[in-house]
Design an enzyme around this catalytic site. Structure first.
Site, PDB file in Angstrom:
ATOM      1  N   CYS A  74       0.901  -1.264   0.115  1.00 43.79           N
ATOM      2  CA  CYS A  74       0.098   0.029  -0.060  1.00 43.79           C
ATOM      3  C   CYS A  74       0.919   1.306   0.083  1.00 43.79           C
ATOM      4  O   CYS A  74       0.540   2.089  -0.727  1.00 43.79           O
ATOM      5  CB  CYS A  74      -1.119  -0.042   1.310  1.00 43.79           C
ATOM      6  SG  CYS A  74       0.037   0.052   2.765  1.00 43.79           S
ATOM      7  N   HIS A 100      -2.102   0.691   7.114  1.00 41.00           N
ATOM      8  CA  HIS A 100      -2.749   0.741   5.612  1.00 41.00           C
ATOM      9  C   HIS A 100      -2.968   2.304   4.990  1.00 41.00           C
ATOM     10  O   HIS A 100      -3.317   3.020   5.933  1.00 41.00           O
ATOM     11  CB  HIS A 100      -4.017   0.015   5.548  1.00 41.00           C
ATOM     12  CG  HIS A 100      -4.477  -0.439   4.153  1.00 41.00           C
ATOM     13  ND1 HIS A 100      -3.587  -1.344   3.370  1.00 41.00           N
ATOM     14  CD2 HIS A 100      -5.603  -0.378   3.197  1.00 41.00           C
ATOM     15  CE1 HIS A 100      -4.166  -1.625   2.039  1.00 41.00           C
ATOM     16  NE2 HIS A 100      -5.418  -0.857   2.109  1.00 41.00           N
ATOM     17  N   HIS A 119      -5.935   1.473  -3.400  1.00 41.49           N
ATOM     18  CA  HIS A 119      -5.017   0.605  -2.573  1.00 41.49           C
ATOM     19  C   HIS A 119      -4.466  -0.623  -2.963  1.00 41.49           C
ATOM     20  O   HIS A 119      -5.205  -1.329  -3.569  1.00 41.49           O
ATOM     21  CB  HIS A 119      -5.656   0.727  -1.030  1.00 41.49           C
ATOM     22  CG  HIS A 119      -6.680  -0.098  -0.957  1.00 41.49           C
ATOM     23  ND1 HIS A 119      -6.718  -1.365  -0.242  1.00 41.49           N
ATOM     24  CD2 HIS A 119      -8.159  -0.076  -1.595  1.00 41.49           C
ATOM     25  CE1 HIS A 119      -7.912  -1.952  -0.535  1.00 41.49           C
ATOM     26  NE2 HIS A 119      -8.757  -1.179  -1.196  1.00 41.49           N
TER      27      HIS A 119
END
Length: 229
Positions: free
Chosen positions: A129, A184, A201
């Site tokens: 990510c 994340h 993502h």
């Protein structure tokens, strides 16, 4: 008469001999301790004085050598610390990029759609990510941090969800409803309404894809949004 004359002479001789022996023996007894004492004193001084001098000198020599060595150590380490202080200056200054380039950011990010997830990856063979964010801007000639928690401190934080725009960065924690470290990140690609903010993502299970911030999974894990430029 002869007997009487003989006895005093013999006694005189005898006394003379005894006296001579006594004086000689006393002289011998006197000289022996003096010589032995002087010889012992000389021997003891000969043994201790050389042993004391090096011991008195060695600690001072060691302290001096240790000080010299310690004074030299920081000089040798100093060059190794310089790169750490200069690394942040290699990033593009937040807010310096042209906001007109945001459509290009979205376009480049979408070219990675379907790329499998790979921790530490930086290309279309595999990417994570934070690597996706870093690589998208790298293709535009913009240098941004590589690690997600560093990215979460880059730029200006957005106070309200309603103010989120395409090109903004979104950050999430591992567990819904709990505080934790940033684990994340993604880039906003489209804002379709108050409850539909789409971001791209690198999913650990499905690779690079686009999802809605207001989905059940991501809404509970969302912690902040940043506008890098």
């Amino acid at each position: 008469m002869k007997k009487y004359l003989f006895q005093p002479r013999s006694c005189t001789i005898f006394i003379f001999l005894i006296t001579t022996l006594l004086f000689s023996s006393c002289d011998t007894l006197r000289k022996t301790p003096e010589r032995s004492t002087s010889s012992r004193g000389t021997a003891s001084r000969g043994r201790t004085s050389p042993a004391r001098r090096p011991s008195d000198r060695r600690p001072s020599d060691r302290r001096t050598s240790d000080r010299r060595t310690s004074d030299r150590r920081p000089i040798s380490k100093a060059p190794a610390r310089k790169p750490a202080t200069t690394r942040p200056s290699t990033y593009t200054r937040p807010g310096s990029a042209n906001t007109a380039n945001i459509p290009q950011v979205v376009q480049i990010a979408r070219t990675y759609t379907g790329t499998p997830y790979r921790s530490g990856g930086n290309d279309k063979q595999g990417i994570d990510c934070s690597g996706l964010i870093c690589q998208v801007y790298s293709e535009m000639g913009v240098k941004v941090p590589r690690i997600s928690w560093q990215q979460s401190e880059f730029g200006q934080e957005i106070g309200k969800i309603e103010e989120i725009k395409p090109g903004d960065w979104l950050f999430f924690v591992p567990e819904a409803g709990k505080e934790g470290y940033v684990s994340h990140a993604g880039i906003v690609t489209d804002v379709r309404g108050q409850d539909e903010i789409i971001f791209i993502h690198a999913s650990t299970s499905r690779g690079v894809r686009e999802d809605n911030l207001f989905s059940t999974y991501f809404k509970g894990r969302f912690v902040k949004a940043m506008r890098p430029f």
